[in-house]
Design an enzyme around this catalytic site. Sequence first.
Site, PDB file in Angstrom:
ATOM      1  N   CYS A   1       0.544   1.057  -6.595  1.00  0.00           N
ATOM      2  CA  CYS A   1      -0.649   1.427  -7.360  1.00  0.00           C
ATOM      3  C   CYS A   1      -0.794   0.454  -8.522  1.00  0.00           C
ATOM      4  O   CYS A   1       0.198  -0.022  -9.065  1.00  0.00           O
ATOM      5  CB  CYS A   1      -0.513   2.831  -7.932  1.00  0.00           C
ATOM      6  SG  CYS A   1      -0.256   4.104  -6.712  1.00  0.00           S
TER       7      CYS A   1
ATOM      8  N   SER B   1       3.049   8.453   4.824  1.00  0.00           N
ATOM      9  CA  SER B   1       2.131   9.027   3.832  1.00  0.00           C
ATOM     10  C   SER B   1       0.699   8.523   3.997  1.00  0.00           C
ATOM     11  O   SER B   1       0.456   7.345   4.235  1.00  0.00           O
ATOM     12  CB  SER B   1       2.629   8.671   2.436  1.00  0.00           C
ATOM     13  OG  SER B   1       1.692   9.099   1.480  1.00  0.00           O
TER      14      SER B   1
HETATM   15  C1  LIG Z   1      -5.358   5.605   6.041  1.00  0.00           C
HETATM   16  C2  LIG Z   1      -4.040   5.295   5.394  1.00  0.00           C
HETATM   17  C3  LIG Z   1      -3.714   5.907   4.177  1.00  0.00           C
HETATM   18  C4  LIG Z   1      -2.497   5.633   3.544  1.00  0.00           C
HETATM   19  N1  LIG Z   1      -2.182   6.264   2.362  1.00  0.00           N
HETATM   20  C5  LIG Z   1      -0.984   6.046   1.773  1.00  0.00           C
HETATM   21  C6  LIG Z   1      -0.595   6.762   0.585  1.00  0.00           C
HETATM   22  O1  LIG Z   1      -1.314   7.635   0.092  1.00  0.00           O
HETATM   23  N2  LIG Z   1       0.607   6.467   0.021  1.00  0.00           N
HETATM   24  C7  LIG Z   1       1.466   5.546   0.580  1.00  0.00           C
HETATM   25  O2  LIG Z   1       2.550   5.334   0.034  1.00  0.00           O
HETATM   26  N3  LIG Z   1       1.143   4.882   1.705  1.00  0.00           N
HETATM   27  C8  LIG Z   1      -0.049   5.114   2.324  1.00  0.00           C
HETATM   28  N4  LIG Z   1      -0.363   4.436   3.494  1.00  0.00           N
HETATM   29  C9  LIG Z   1       0.599   3.497   4.097  1.00  0.00           C
HETATM   30  C10 LIG Z   1       1.400   4.156   5.213  1.00  0.00           C
HETATM   31  O3  LIG Z   1       2.156   5.252   4.738  1.00  0.00           O
HETATM   32  C11 LIG Z   1       2.355   3.148   5.895  1.00  0.00           C
HETATM   33  O4  LIG Z   1       3.236   2.632   4.926  1.00  0.00           O
HETATM   34  C12 LIG Z   1       1.628   1.975   6.540  1.00  0.00           C
HETATM   35  O5  LIG Z   1       0.415   2.412   7.118  1.00  0.00           O
HETATM   36  C13 LIG Z   1       2.462   1.265   7.606  1.00  0.00           C
HETATM   37  O6  LIG Z   1       2.790   2.115   8.682  1.00  0.00           O
HETATM   38  P1  LIG Z   1       1.953   2.206  10.068  1.00  0.00           P
HETATM   39  O7  LIG Z   1       1.751   0.814  10.545  1.00  0.00           O
HETATM   40  O8  LIG Z   1       2.783   3.060  10.968  1.00  0.00           O
HETATM   41  O9  LIG Z   1       0.667   2.867   9.720  1.00  0.00           O
HETATM   42  C14 LIG Z   1      -1.585   4.710   4.144  1.00  0.00           C
HETATM   43  C15 LIG Z   1      -1.926   4.107   5.365  1.00  0.00           C
HETATM   44  C16 LIG Z   1      -3.121   4.384   6.003  1.00  0.00           C
HETATM   45  C17 LIG Z   1      -3.427   3.721   7.305  1.00  0.00           C
END
Ligand SMILES: Cc1cc2nc3c(=O)[nH]c(=O)nc-3n(C[C@H](O)[C@H](O)[C@H](O)COP(=O)(O)O)c2cc1C
Lengths: 257, 309
Positions: free
Chosen positions: B136, B28
């Site tokens: 949140c 997400s």
């Molecule tokens: C730019 C950005 C925006 C994100 N927005 C959300 C969000 O709206 N809701 C959420 O639950 N996690 C959000 N996350 C967290 C990611 O879904 C994920 O849990 C986290 O980035 C770890 O995974 P990754 O290392 O593959 O990015 C966001 C991450 C990034 C980098």
Amino acid sequence: MKKMITTIVAEQAKIGENCWSIWLQAPGIADNVQPGQFVHVKLNQGEKLLPRPLSVSEADRERNALRLIYAVVGKGTKDLSRMKEGESLRILSPLGNGFEIDETASKSLIVGGGMGIPPLLELARRIPGKKEIYLGYSATPFLLEEFEKEDAQTHVSTDDGCYGYCGTVIERMNQDKALGDIIYSCGPRPMLKALSAWAKERKIPAQVSLEERMACGIGACLVCTCKIAMEKEDGWHHRRVCADGPVFWSREVVWND
Amino acid sequence: MTETVHKRPDLTVEMAGVTFKNPVMTASGTFGSGKEYGEYVDLNQLGAVVVKGVSLTPWKGNPTPRVAETYGGMLNAVGLQNPGVDAFIENDLPFLRQYDTRIIVNVSGKSIEEYCRVVEKLAVTEVDMLELNISCPNIKEGGITFGTDAKMAASVVKEAKKYASQPLMVKLSPNVTDITEIAKAVESEGADAVSLINTLLGMAIDIHHKKPLLGNIMGGLSGPAIKPVALRMVYQVCRTVNIPVVGMGGIISGEDAVEFILAGATGVAVGTANFMNPCATVEVLDGLESYMISQGFSSIEEVQEAMKI
Ligand SMILES: Cc1cc2nc3c(=O)[nH]c(=O)nc-3n(C[C@H](O)[C@H](O)[C@H](O)COP(=O)(O)O)c2cc1C
Ligand SMILES: Cc1cc2nc3c(=O)[nH]c(=O)nc-3n(C[C@H](O)[C@H](O)[C@H](O)COP(=O)(O)OP(=O)(O)OC[C@H]3O[C@@H](n4cnc5c(N)ncnc54)[C@H](O)[C@@H]3O)c2cc1C
Ligand code: FES
């Protein structure tokens, strides 16, 4: 489907004080590129994840090549400057919305500052009709030879007075009583802000190219936002520099933050 | 002539009664609502598109800079900017529905009531699953994040469940002492699945200007740098709860995805890797399938059960 393309470094050269020029080659790379658009350059090294946005300075369809002009300001641009001819580099291209060229303008003003100057080269080539170019540098100018090949008057100003007029581009434009039907500009934010006020006073529409730190580069992650005026809500909303810009109409940009 | 025919492994997985064609999803907030990346990857190939967080009313998010790169990772402080659930349902959902993939909507809120209202609005839509983002701040409880307090996490899940018509997955925050405690708390209130990890709270400073690199000062760390932490937490949670787990945090290759599945995850999500390469999701999927073929696995379940301790 679009994809990340592999390009070959065709030429790498230092063309000024902390100013580098790189030509990237790949089939079809220069097709459909509009001035003001940018490419997202992925460096191969593992610890640097995010691509770096760099504006297209020239698009050469015959050679299937794009030219990027950049300053070394951190790790990514330093690595880029170490790339050798023949090495490969992956990019996303072309990204963003470039300048909207007004073919009907009787005279266009092109105004650039520092590392905002490179994208104006391809733009200057594509603008038909009368044009005047104002370029502001902190010190020694770069790309001047290329601009001087254009059928236009080019005025240079430098902060330290080492070349041309000593002062800002705007001061230079005031001295010349510059006028036109439209302004195209790219440069540091304070310059764009001042230019926006200058244009407003003279009721000249101006397009400005903004910069913001980016991640995805294609409009999905919302890290690169800028404030753009709107009638509803508190009078502004966030727009994405990568996908809604980088070029915006100056009157729509909320400058005071 | 004989020809060796490699039987393609069965990649389907099931979570809370929903069948996914494969375990690979988007994380997400990293994939928007699929439109932009849809130009780079065939969304039909993905197990699910998990869309960016939606809230009851539009949220403007944080000031820029919202991103800073760090060694092997990145910090973000987008601040959950989104146009609100109504705009999402009207503008983004119809686009996604054209594709043969599952849609999971990430839900944010600043109070239990806000979460419930969003869940209620989504209950009547063609969404396959909800993901409750409990990272949140709870405005009514002095801004402590729901996800860092077992009682608060449990109560938001309990209330949201009353309004949900789709299965409810809960996205866990890693910024806690013991993540299994939160996982158990949400499971006991009826969470149908859990996903983890969300970003790790971090910071970076520009030593030349002597100020934080992010406009918001602090932000969430993601990318390869966090993978060992994410993997450890997924492993711990998988051994604690009986509901399915979606693992994420630094997955950039098929091999990374395999690690999470060996640790017990049923699904895997790809986030930051999309920024490094817009085709990352399908490349992770291809890598996972190749691994399964080369190791002779015929289902994801077999991989989940293969780890030797
Ligand atoms: C730019 C950005 C925006 C994100 N927005 C959300 C969000 O709206 N809701 C959420 O639950 N996690 C959000 N996350 C967290 C990611 O879904 C994920 O849990 C986290 O980035 C770890 O995974 P990754 O290392 O593959 O990015 C966001 C991450 C990034 C980098
Ligand atoms: C649409 C667009 C077009 C651009 N075109 C050009 C160009 O033609 N030539 C050129 O030299 N530069 C251009 N830039 C700026 C360029 O992207 C950054 O200088 C570059 O990303 C820095 O990378 P780094 O790894 O060397 O620096 P980092 O180590 O990442 O950072 C070093 C410094 O650069 C700043 N910085 C990092 N990323 C950006 C960014 N995206 N925009 C502004 N500042 C940044 C950081 O705040 C920091 O102070 C453009 C930026 C955008 C958004
Ligand atoms: S960089 Fe991701 S939306 Fe602009």
